[in-house]
Design a protein around this motif. Structure first.
Motif, PDB file in Angstrom:
ATOM      1  N   GLU A 213       0.820  -1.209   0.000  1.00  0.00           N
ATOM      2  CA  GLU A 213       0.000   0.000   0.000  1.00  0.00           C
ATOM      3  C   GLU A 213       0.857   1.264   0.000  1.00  0.00           C
ATOM      4  N   ALA A 214       2.049   1.203   0.595  1.00  0.00           N
ATOM      5  CA  ALA A 214       2.948   2.352   0.578  1.00  0.00           C
ATOM      6  C   ALA A 214       3.502   2.592  -0.829  1.00  0.00           C
ATOM      7  N   GLU A 215       3.717   1.523  -1.594  1.00  0.00           N
ATOM      8  CA  GLU A 215       4.116   1.689  -3.000  1.00  0.00           C
ATOM      9  C   GLU A 215       3.025   2.417  -3.772  1.00  0.00           C
ATOM     10  N   TYR A 216       1.779   1.964  -3.596  1.00  0.00           N
ATOM     11  CA  TYR A 216       0.668   2.640  -4.265  1.00  0.00           C
ATOM     12  C   TYR A 216       0.609   4.111  -3.852  1.00  0.00           C
ATOM     13  N   ALA A 217       0.760   4.359  -2.553  1.00  0.00           N
ATOM     14  CA  ALA A 217       0.655   5.728  -2.035  1.00  0.00           C
ATOM     15  C   ALA A 217       1.772   6.613  -2.571  1.00  0.00           C
ATOM     16  N   PHE A 218       2.972   6.057  -2.715  1.00  0.00           N
ATOM     17  CA  PHE A 218       4.076   6.821  -3.282  1.00  0.00           C
ATOM     18  C   PHE A 218       3.751   7.248  -4.707  1.00  0.00           C
TER      19      PHE A 218
ATOM     20  N   GLY B  67      -5.450   0.143  -3.867  1.00  0.00           N
ATOM     21  CA  GLY B  67      -4.574   1.082  -4.559  1.00  0.00           C
ATOM     22  C   GLY B  67      -4.307   2.262  -3.643  1.00  0.00           C
ATOM     23  N   ALA B  68      -4.256   3.450  -4.222  1.00  0.00           N
ATOM     24  CA  ALA B  68      -4.046   4.653  -3.399  1.00  0.00           C
ATOM     25  C   ALA B  68      -4.532   5.890  -4.123  1.00  0.00           C
ATOM     26  N   ALA B  69      -4.922   6.869  -3.327  1.00  0.00           N
ATOM     27  CA  ALA B  69      -5.291   8.191  -3.824  1.00  0.00           C
ATOM     28  C   ALA B  69      -4.646   9.224  -2.919  1.00  0.00           C
ATOM     29  N   ALA B  70      -4.164  10.312  -3.521  1.00  0.00           N
ATOM     30  CA  ALA B  70      -3.504  11.365  -2.749  1.00  0.00           C
ATOM     31  C   ALA B  70      -3.999  12.728  -3.208  1.00  0.00           C
ATOM     32  N   LEU B  71      -4.136  13.636  -2.249  1.00  0.00           N
ATOM     33  CA  LEU B  71      -4.591  14.998  -2.552  1.00  0.00           C
ATOM     34  C   LEU B  71      -3.765  16.006  -1.768  1.00  0.00           C
TER      35      LEU B  71
END
Length: 407
Positions: A74-79, A234-238
């Motif tokens: 999950e940290a890979e996705y977040a990166f 996955g991941a989403a960032a804002l």
């Protein structure tokens, strides 16, 4: 002090795309990212369905090998998502080194490294065999500790673990900190691993759809014939930012966060509540200074489960019956992105807002009795969207709702 809070960058790594442009096309076309994972069936799951998320390929050009060793899935996705968000916000390494930026992410417990550590210990009976990276992969703060290290983030730094409302609460808390003048900029988001270790206990509850003969038709929020949710991630960032701060540095403002509402059901650990849903939505609208007549689109939490969809439909009917707001659940395409969902659905909503359309609630053939009067979107609608309400409700009765507005 009460400051305006805007979003100046966003990034996404999901089963319907790993770029904003790809996700926009999937949303507009009503394209599902759900498929069948044979490994789940081999492992003993009832259902092999999942959101198929592309694995990031990280090399030494991206990150030092010691950092890569400590990255959980999950940290890979977040990166990957955070790198996109900072780029869109016009934030480079020099800015991050010279300014204080916070980090609040919602993420689940990290199953894969915990299971792998246990296997090594059972086989080798020697802690020295665990290596360097598994400790940083296995901690619940794995996303925040890695992102703060990689991007030199020196502001607020903590993890939200509030079940499937985690990503939404992370944005809500970032919004509150900036609004109160405690931070100028906060990276917020949600991340969820998708490996087969992470969801076996949910499968044991018979929570997942077993419509394995037609994976893309399996996620059916509000539909009478749904048979369960599909796990995804996955991941989403804002990048959330003070409005004046954004103007001063010439940032491109995507939208404004104007309301955050929350509640707790206080009932059974897995029992939804229409009252809890309604309270969170009402508080978010009150905080935003808007009413049901002002909402153009609602991104429903609806996960494609009988109880969850039913109680949210009751709450939506109570507040929005006869109103013009269009309603859909993007989980019909993505499956349930769990701890990430509250953040990814804000990204999806911003994409719709920017491009003037509402994505469909695909696979909706016959709305159930509780959703029959809702203004559910079955096919993509080209329409101007100015104000969005996004819902996120989780196990344990944790509820979060956000209102975002076009500037």
């Amino acid at each position: 002090m009460s400051r305006r809070v805007v979003i100046t960058g966003m990034g996404i790594w999901s089963c319907i795309g790993t770029s904003i442009e790809a996700v926009k096309e999937s949303l507009y076309q009503g394209k599902s990212g759900i498929g069948l994972d044979p490994q789940r069936l081999e492992y003993g799951y009832r259902s092999g369905l999942k959101g198929i998320v592309e694995k990031p390929v990280l090399t030494k050009k991206d990150l030092d090998r010691h950092i890569r060793a400590g990255l959980s899935e999950e940290a890979e996705y977040a990166f990957m998502a955070s790198r996109q968000a900072f780029k869109q916000a016009g934030i480079d390494d020099q800015y991050l080194l010279n300014n204080e930026v916070g980090c609040i992410f919602g993420n689940d417990s990290s199953a894969k490294p915990v299971v792998e550590s246990a296997k090594i210990m059972e086989e080798k009976h020697d802690t020295a065999m665990l290596g360097y990276g598994l400790i940083f992969q296995s901690m619940n703060s794995t996303v925040n500790m890695n992102l703060s290290t990689i991007f030199h983030l020196r502001g607020v730094n903590f993890t939200i673990s509030a079940a499937c409302a985690s990503g939404s609460h992370s944005i809500g808390l970032g919004y509150m900190l900036i609004k109160q003048g405690l931070q100028d900029m906060v990276l917020c988001g949600g991340a969820q691993e998708t490996n087969y270790y992470s969801m076996a206990s949910f499968d044991a509850l018979s929570a997942f759809s077993v419509r394995m003969d037609s994976p893309t038709e399996a996620s059916r929020p509000f539909d009478r014939d749904r048979d369960g949710l599909i796990p995804s991630g996955g991941a989403a960032a804002l990048v959330l930012e003070d409005y004046d701060h954004a103007l001063a540095r010439g940032a491109n403002i995507l939208c404004e966060v104007v309301g955050y509402g929350f509640s707790s059901n206080g009932g059974g650990i897995s029992q939804p509540s229409d009252d809890g849903c309604a309270i969170a939505m009402s508080r978010a609208m009150s905080d935003a200074g808007v009413g049901p007549d002002d909402i153009d689109y609602i991104n429903a939490h609806a996960t494609s489960t009988l109880q969850g969809d039913m109680y949210e439909a009751k709450a939506l009917t109570r507040l929005f019956d006869g109103k013009h707001a269009l309603i859909s659940s993007t989980k019909s395409m993505t499956g349930h992105e769990c701890w990430m969902a509250g953040a990814s659905e804000i990204v999806y909503s911003i994409i719709m807002m920017q491009n003037n359309f509402v994505a469909p609630n695909i696979n909706l053939q016959t709305p159930d009795e509780h959703a029959a009067s809702l203004n559910l979107v079955r096919n993509t609608v080209d329409v101007e969207i100015n104000t969005v309400l996004s819902n996120s409700f989780g196990f344990g009765g944790t509820n979060s709702a956000l209102v975002i507005k076009k500037i």
